[in-house]
Write an enzyme that holds these catalytic residues in place. Structure first.
Site, PDB file in Angstrom:
ATOM      1  CE  LYS A 173      47.737  29.095  17.261  1.00  0.00           C
ATOM      2  NZ  LYS A 173      48.580  28.205  17.955  1.00  0.00           N
ATOM      3  CD  GLU A 248      43.839  41.733  28.018  1.00  0.00           C
ATOM      4  OE1 GLU A 248      44.900  42.254  28.429  1.00  0.00           O
ATOM      5  OE2 GLU A 248      42.713  42.158  28.276  1.00  0.00           O
ATOM      6  CB  CYS A 282      50.977  40.247  30.257  1.00  0.00           C
ATOM      7  SG  CYS A 282      50.614  38.885  29.207  1.00  0.00           S
ATOM      8  CD  GLU A 382      55.831  42.081  26.864  1.00  0.00           C
ATOM      9  OE1 GLU A 382      55.528  41.760  25.706  1.00  0.00           O
ATOM     10  OE2 GLU A 382      55.053  41.973  27.829  1.00  0.00           O
TER      11      GLU A 382
HETATM   12  C1  UN1 Z   1      49.336  37.346  32.048  1.00  0.00           C
HETATM   13  O1  UN1 Z   1      50.519  37.337  32.299  1.00  0.00           O
HETATM   14  O2  UN1 Z   1      48.936  37.557  30.888  1.00  0.00           O
HETATM   15  O3  UN1 Z   1      48.009  39.053  37.448  1.00  0.00           O
HETATM   16  C2  UN1 Z   1      48.261  37.039  33.017  1.00  0.00           C
HETATM   17  C3  UN1 Z   1      48.686  38.067  37.189  1.00  0.00           C
HETATM   18  C4  UN1 Z   1      47.971  36.785  36.823  1.00  0.00           C
HETATM   19  C5  UN1 Z   1      47.572  36.814  35.375  1.00  0.00           C
HETATM   20  C6  UN1 Z   1      48.654  37.214  34.448  1.00  0.00           C
HETATM   21  N1  UN1 Z   1      46.810  36.627  37.649  1.00  0.00           N
HETATM   22  O4  UN1 Z   1      49.893  38.086  37.225  1.00  0.00           O
END
Ligand code: UN1
Length: 491
Positions: A173, A248, A282, A382
Site C-alpha cells: 500500500k 521506521e 526522515c 519533527e
Molecule cells: C527516508 O527519508 O526515509 O539516507 C529515507 C537517505 C536516503 C534514504 C532516506 N538514502 O537520505
C-alpha cells in the site's frame, strides 16, 4: 489522465462501483492519474491472493527469486529517466533526487538479488558428538508493506525486494499522494516476470486499506515507514494480533560543526542535508549545532549562500529545491514556522510561502533558518520541511548533549578534523546512523538503516538486516549418532 486499477493475483482490475481519487503535481497542480480507493473487501482479496501464492513462491529457490529481482532492476534502469521524472512530478523533489530515488531502488534490488544466493544461517558446534546444530531462514508468509510519499520508489523497494527474496508474498500500500509511483513500482515487477499473487497493490487511504492490512490475521508482518503517530497506531493494532511490526518513523537529525571543521565542506553538507527534498527526508538535517568559535562566521556563510539558493519547478535545471509535497505539508510547515516565531526563535531567512508567477500554482516555501535555543518546540519536534534551527554550543560536550536531547534518533553528523572527537561522536551520538564529515542524508543500501528511541522499534531496513526483518529463524539439530544423546546430561 490515466485511470489505474488495483493489482491483485497478477491482474490490473477496477472493482465494480469503485470510488476513485487523483494525485497532483505539487509544483503545478496538474492531475497525474486516477486511482482506486480500495475497500476492505479489496484488501481481503489481495491478502487471499498473496496467501495463495505463498506456497509456490516459498518453494522457488532463492537464487531463482533473485533472478527475477535482477530483471526488475533492469526494468528500472531502462526506465530510470521516466520514473525519476514521475517521482519529481508526483512529490516535488528536484530531478537529480527523483532519479536518485530510482537508483536507490536499483541498488537495493541488485543487492538483494545476490542475497538470494546466501540467505545465511549459522552452523555451530554441538556439545555432543555426531550432531549438527544450525539455523535456517524461512519466510514469514504474507507481508504488508505500507510506505510513505517521500521516497516513493526507494522505500517500497527496500521492503518489497527484501520480503520477496526471503520467500514472502506481499500486499503493498503506497502513500495515496504518490500512487502513480506505486503503480509504476509494481509494473516493473510484473514486467520482470514475478508470478501472479506474489506482489499485490492496493491503493487508497491509510484509514481503510492500512487498517485492514494490519488487522487481517493472514498478514504475518507489517513493515511501515511514516509518521510517529501513525506508526504508534500500527504498532498497537498489530500487537493485538501478536504481529511482527517493523517501524521506521521520524527524525530530528543534528549536524554538529566544531571550531576546527572545514567550513566550506560543512556548509555544502548542511545545505544538502537541510534542504534536499525540501527537508522531507526522515534523515533531513533539522538542527545545526555550531560551536561558539565559528557560530557567527558559519551562520553568515549559510545566509549568504541561501541568497542565491533557487526554489522553483523541480523538473527545471539549476533549481536547488522544489515545493513541499502537498497542501497538508505546506500547512504543517507554516504552522511550525509560526510556533518558532512565537517561542522567540529569531527568523533569519525565509519563513514564508513563496508568491507570484509559477509559485502561485504550487506549494513553494522559502528555505527557512531560525536562530533557536535548545528546548524550543522547533528544536525538538519533527517538522519535515525546509526549516533549520541553528543553535550555539560551548564545546563538544555540550554539542553531544544537545544533539541527544530529543525523542528521535535516526541520523546524525559531525564536522571536525579531530580524530579523537570523531570517534567519541560515533560512540556517543544517540542515533542509528552517524556521519563524520558528511551530511545526515545519503545512506547506502548495503548498510542497515534505522534509528533509536522514537524513530523505530529496534529493527533495521536495508543491509543484511533487511533479511532479518522478513524471516523467521528455524533452529535445527541433526543427530547422526544413532542413539539417544542427552544435551546438558550426557558426559
Ligand atoms: C527516508 O527519508 O526515509 O539516507 C529515507 C537517505 C536516503 C534514504 C532516506 N538514502 O537520505
Amino acid at each position: 489522465m490515466d485511470e489505474h486499477g488495483l493489482f491483485i493475483d497478477g491482474k490490473w482490475e477496477t472493482p465494480t462501483g469503485a470510488k476513485r481519487f487523483t494525485t497532483r503535481n505539487p509544483a503545478t497542480g496538474e492531475e497525474l492519474g486516477s486511482f482506486v480507493s480500495a475497500t476492505t473487501k479489496d484488501v481481503e482479496r489481495a491478502v487471499s491472493s498473496a496467501a495463495k501464492a505463498f506456497k509456490s513462491w516459498r518453494e522457488t529457490p532463492a537464487p531463482k527469486r533473485g533472478q527475477i529481482l535482477l530483471r526488475v532492476a533492469e526494468v528500472y534502469k531502462r526506465r530510470k529517466d521516466e520514473l525519476g521524472a514521475t517521482v519529481t512530478k508526483e512529490m516535488g523533489k528536484i530531478l537529480p533526487e527523483g532519479k536518485g530515488d530510482v537508483q536507490e531502488a536499483i541498488d537495493f534490488l541488485e543487492y538483494m538479488s545476490a542475497e538470494g544466493r546466501r540467505l545465511l544461517g549459522e552452523t555451530v558446534p554441538s556439545e555432543l558428538r555426531n550432531k549438527y546444530c544450525m539455523t535456517l531462514r524461512q519466510p514469514k508468509g504474507v507481508i504488508a508493506a505500507i510506505t510513505p510519499w517521500n521516497f516513493p520508489t526507494a522505500i517500497p523497494n527496500w521492503k518489497l525486494a527484501a520480503a520477496l527474496i526471503s520467500g514472502n508474498t506481499v500486499v503493498f500500500k503506497p502513500a495515496s499522494n504518490t500512487s502513480l509511483c506505486g503503480v509504476k513500482v509494481v509494473q516493473a515487477y510484473e514486467e520482470g516476470g514475478l508470478p501472479p499473487g506474489v506482489l499485490n497493490l492496493v491503493t487508497g487511504s491509510g484509514g481503510v486499506v492500512g487498517d485492514a492490512l494490519v488487522t487481517d490475521p493472514r498478514v504475518k508482518a507489517v513493515s511501515f515507514t511514516g509518521g510517529t503517530d501513525t506508526g504508534r497506531q500500527v504498532y498497537l493494532k498489530g500487537a493485538e494480533h501478536l504481529k511482527y511490526v517493523h517501524l521506521e518513523l521520524g527524525g530530528k537529525n543534528p549536524q554538529i560543526v566544531l571550531n576546527d571543521a572545514n567550513l566550506e565542506l560543512a556548509l555544502d553538507g548542511v545545505l544538502f542535508g537541510a534542504f534536499g527534498s525540501s527537508g522531507q527526508r526522515c534523515t533531513a538535517t533539522s538542527r545545526l549545532i555550531l560551536q561558539e568559535g565559528i557560530y557567527d562566521k558559519f551562520l553568515g556563510m549559510l545566509l549568504e549562500r541561501l541568497k542565491t539558493f533557487k526554489v522553483g519547478n523541480p523538473l527545471d535545471k539549476g533549481v536547488d529545491m522544489g515545493p513541499v509535497a502537498s497542501a497538508d505539508q505546506e500547512k504543517k510547515v507554516l504552522a511550525y514556522i509560526e510556533v518558532g516565531k512565537k517561542e522567540g526563535a529569531k527568523l533569519r531567512t525565509g519563513g514564508e510561502k513563496l508568491k507570484g508567477g509559477a509559485y502561485d500554482k504550487g506549494y513553494y516555501l522559502a528555505p527557512t533558518v531560525f536562530e533557536a535555543k535548545h528546548g524550543m518546540r522547533i528544536t525538538k519536534e519533527e517538522i519535515f520541511g525546509p526549516v533549520l534551527s541553528v543553535m550555539k554550543v560551548k564545546d563538544f560536550e555540550e554539542a553531544v548533549e544537545v544533539a541527544n536531547d530529543v525523542n528521535y534518533g535516526l541520523s546524525s553528523s559531525i564536522y571536525t578534523k579531530d580524530v579523537n572527537l570523531s570517534f567519541q561522536a560515533m560512540e556517543r551520538l544517540e542515533a542509528g546512523i552517524t556521519y563524520i564529515n558528511a551530511p545526515t542524508i545519503g545512506a547506502e543500501v548495503q548498510l542497515p538503516f534505522g534509528g533509536v528511541k522514537q524513530t523505530g522499534n529496534g529493527g533495521r531496513e536495508a543491509g543484511t538486516t533487511a533479511i532479518e526483518e522478513f524471516t523467521e529463524i528455524k533452529t535445527v539439530f541433526v543427530d547422526f549418532s544413532n542413539r539417544l544423546q542427552k544435551a546438558q546430561i550426557d558426559g
